[in-house]
Design an enzyme around this catalytic site. Structure first.
Site, mmCIF file in Angstrom:
data_model
loop_
_atom_site.group_PDB
_atom_site.id
_atom_site.type_symbol
_atom_site.label_atom_id
_atom_site.label_comp_id
_atom_site.label_asym_id
_atom_site.label_seq_id
_atom_site.Cartn_x
_atom_site.Cartn_y
_atom_site.Cartn_z
ATOM 1 N N LYS A 95 0.797 -1.229 0.000
ATOM 2 C CA LYS A 95 0.000 0.000 0.000
ATOM 3 C C LYS A 95 0.830 1.280 0.000
ATOM 4 O O LYS A 95 0.494 2.248 0.688
ATOM 5 C CB LYS A 95 -0.959 0.005 1.197
ATOM 6 N N ASP A 110 -6.460 -6.046 10.894
ATOM 7 C CA ASP A 110 -7.730 -5.309 11.008
ATOM 8 C C ASP A 110 -8.963 -6.223 10.994
ATOM 9 O O ASP A 110 -9.966 -5.928 11.647
ATOM 10 C CB ASP A 110 -7.855 -4.202 9.950
HETATM 11 MG MG MG Z 1 -10.253 -0.446 6.376
#
Ligand code: MG
Ligand code: ADP
Length: 494
Positions: A197, A232
């Site tokens: 990313k 996450d």
């Molecule tokens: Mg997210």
């Protein structure tokens, strides 16, 4: 006589011109008809290749279940990594005290504090702050990045008011959501496999990211311990279970996609350590990397993959997630422009630029309910430089969006059904089973969301699907990480 001849000649010339004009009109009409026929053929082929009838959805779901078993059996047993998260205690609601979370996974990072008040008090107070990471720190040195984060955390701690209370003599505890590939070695340690990313921080790959953060916290003079390192999806699962005890899995459908779920520890054959007391373990599936010969793919998908930064990887993600849906549509429209002159004789140059058509724009066009499809027209003008698109062309664009979005939604549903099968929750008369969902694609792309939910119903059947619920866990991963810091606190008695 001469006059007659001249008149005849004029009449003949006029007739010849008329014939020529007619021939031109006929040719042009044929060409236009030919274009629409070609466009229709391209669309039909797309529709056929993307088809996901119930049988296909079931095959994909079964393949997902099978790969889950294989990935639990051995390391490298499957393209599904089925990572052991070391989270063996999920929040119960009894958590009490002040806990922190730090969420690093994109261009912003977030810090959060929550005051937990047990079963009655629940989340008594929470505060969150978002800080954007300067571009140069994303590609600089490790100490620079972690010092920046730690100093933001120091400021955050310094700004604490009396709503938040840390008992005397206790150390602050933090849950660290780190959404990059990590080889976890315990609940509070893990080595970075690679940056993604847009991050490329020197000297961090192969290092324990908790160690890096802990040293930075010390340099900044903050007395804080990292008690949980989580992905996450795992954070979302923890936050989901705190809100609803029947949550069994968490799914992220945003820019990327992933899933985590609660597995019986004794079913994890590759697990070498002692079985946890709870008998449970959260598995981070990394399901974006799923692939199967049952997945309906097209030449557009193959080309997208071949030209991507990670060819051959994340095949499922490339069919269902927000990063790619718009790009698939762009590739189809480009073919329609080249082969069927859908947008005029020239191919619009912007249509050739990879990723110009992003999924939120696709979604806006797909949801256009105006009679003349003016949103489609406006978006094509603004994002693709296509002006004066015909109504027929606009309708075709919407059809392409529909085919691509619904294939993605139905395949995402297939993945969820695969998990439910693995858990034995896909049959009628089952207990209430809840999926915690997060991500902008699911939240904002209504047709995608509705298609996913309809597919669950269609495939599971009326009765079984009645006990399956999908709930939105909006940014549950932040709270989730602080809850995991609490449920893995150093002060807990085992
Ligand atoms: Mg997210
Ligand atoms: P991330 O996945 O990057 O952590 P989000 O969960 O907020 O962040 O998801 C953002 C993604 O959701 C975007 O990249 C986009 O693909 C998708 N998305 C956002 N808004 C919309 C929308 N209105 N319609 C369709 N997709 C959207």
């Amino acid at each position: 006589m001469r006059k007659v001849l001249i008149r005849t000649a004029v009449i003949c010339a006029t007739a010849a011109a008329a014939v020529a004009v007619t021939a031109f009109v006929v040719r042009r009409r044929r060409r236009i008809n030919g274009r629409w026929a070609r466009a229709g053929a391209v669309l039909k082929e797309l529709e056929e290749q993307c088809a996901t009838p119930v049988e296909k959805v079931k095959e994909v779901a079964d393949a997902m279940t099978k790969e889950m078993h294989a990935g639990l059996e051995s390391e490298d047993g499957s393209m599904l990594k089925m990572l052991i998260s070391f989270v063996d205690r999920l929040p119960t609601g009894d958590e009490r005290g002040l806990f922190y979370a730090l969420d690093l996974g994109g261009t912003n990072f977030r810090v959060l504090r929550v005051q937990l008040g047990g079963k009655e008090g629940r989340v008594v107070n929470q505060q969150c702050e978002e800080v954007s990471i300067p571009q140069d720190l994303m590609v600089g040195g490790s100490d620079e990045l972690f010092d920046f984060i730690a100093s933001a955390l120091a400021n955050f701690v310094a700004s604490e008011d009396e709503d938040f209370h840390l008992p005397n003599g206790k150390q602050r505890e933090l849950g660290f959501t780190f959404s990059f590939p990590v080889k976890q070695t315990s609940i509070a340690s893990g080595t970075l496999i690679k940056w993604t990313k847009g991050f490329n921080v020197n000297g961090t790959v192969g290092k324990d990211v908790v160690g890096e953060l802990t040293r930075a916290l010390q340099r900044q003079g903050i007395d804080m311990q990292v008690t949980a390192l989580v992905n996450d999806t795992v954070g979302t699962l923890a936050g989901g279970i705190y809100d609803d005890n029947d949550v069994v899995a968490a799914i992220i459908l945003g820019t990327g996609t992933n899933a985590a779920y609660v597995e019986r520890a004794d079913a994890i054959k590759k697990w070498q350590g002692p079985l946890p007391n709870s008998g449970e373990m959260v598995i981070n599936m990394e399901w974006g990397n799923f692939r199967s010969s049952y997945l309906p793919t097209t030449d557009y998908d193959h080309a997208l993959d071949a030209e991507s930064l990670n060819p051959g990887q994340q095949i499922y993600e490339k069919l269902i997630s927000g990063m790619y849906l718009g790009e698939i549509v762009r590739r189809v429209l480009l073919r329609l422009a080249v082969e069927a002159a859908l947008f005029g004789d020239n191919v619009p140059p912007q249509l050739e630029v990879p990723f110009v058509l992003q999924t939120p724009v696709m979604s806006a066009m797909h949801h256009d309910t105006s009679a003349d499809l003016k949103v489609v027209g406006a978006k094509m003008q603004d994002f693709l430089g296509i002006s004066n698109s015909s109504f027929k062309a606009r309708k075709l664009v919407v059809q392409v969006c529909d085919i691509v979005a619904k294939r993605g939604a139905r395949l995402a549903a297939a993945g969820i059904i695969g998990i439910l099968k693995k858990l034995g929750c896909d049959r009628p008369n089952m207990k209430r089973t809840v999926i915690a969902m997060d991500g902008g694609l699911y939240e904002h792309y209504t047709i995608f969301r509705e298609s996913l939910l309809a597919t669950l119903k269609e495939v599971l059947g009326e009765e079984a699907s009645a006990s399956v619920l999908v709930i939105m866990a909006n940014d549950g991963s932040g709270i989730g990480a602080s809850l995991l810091a609490a449920s893995h606190s150093q002060y807990l008695e085992d």
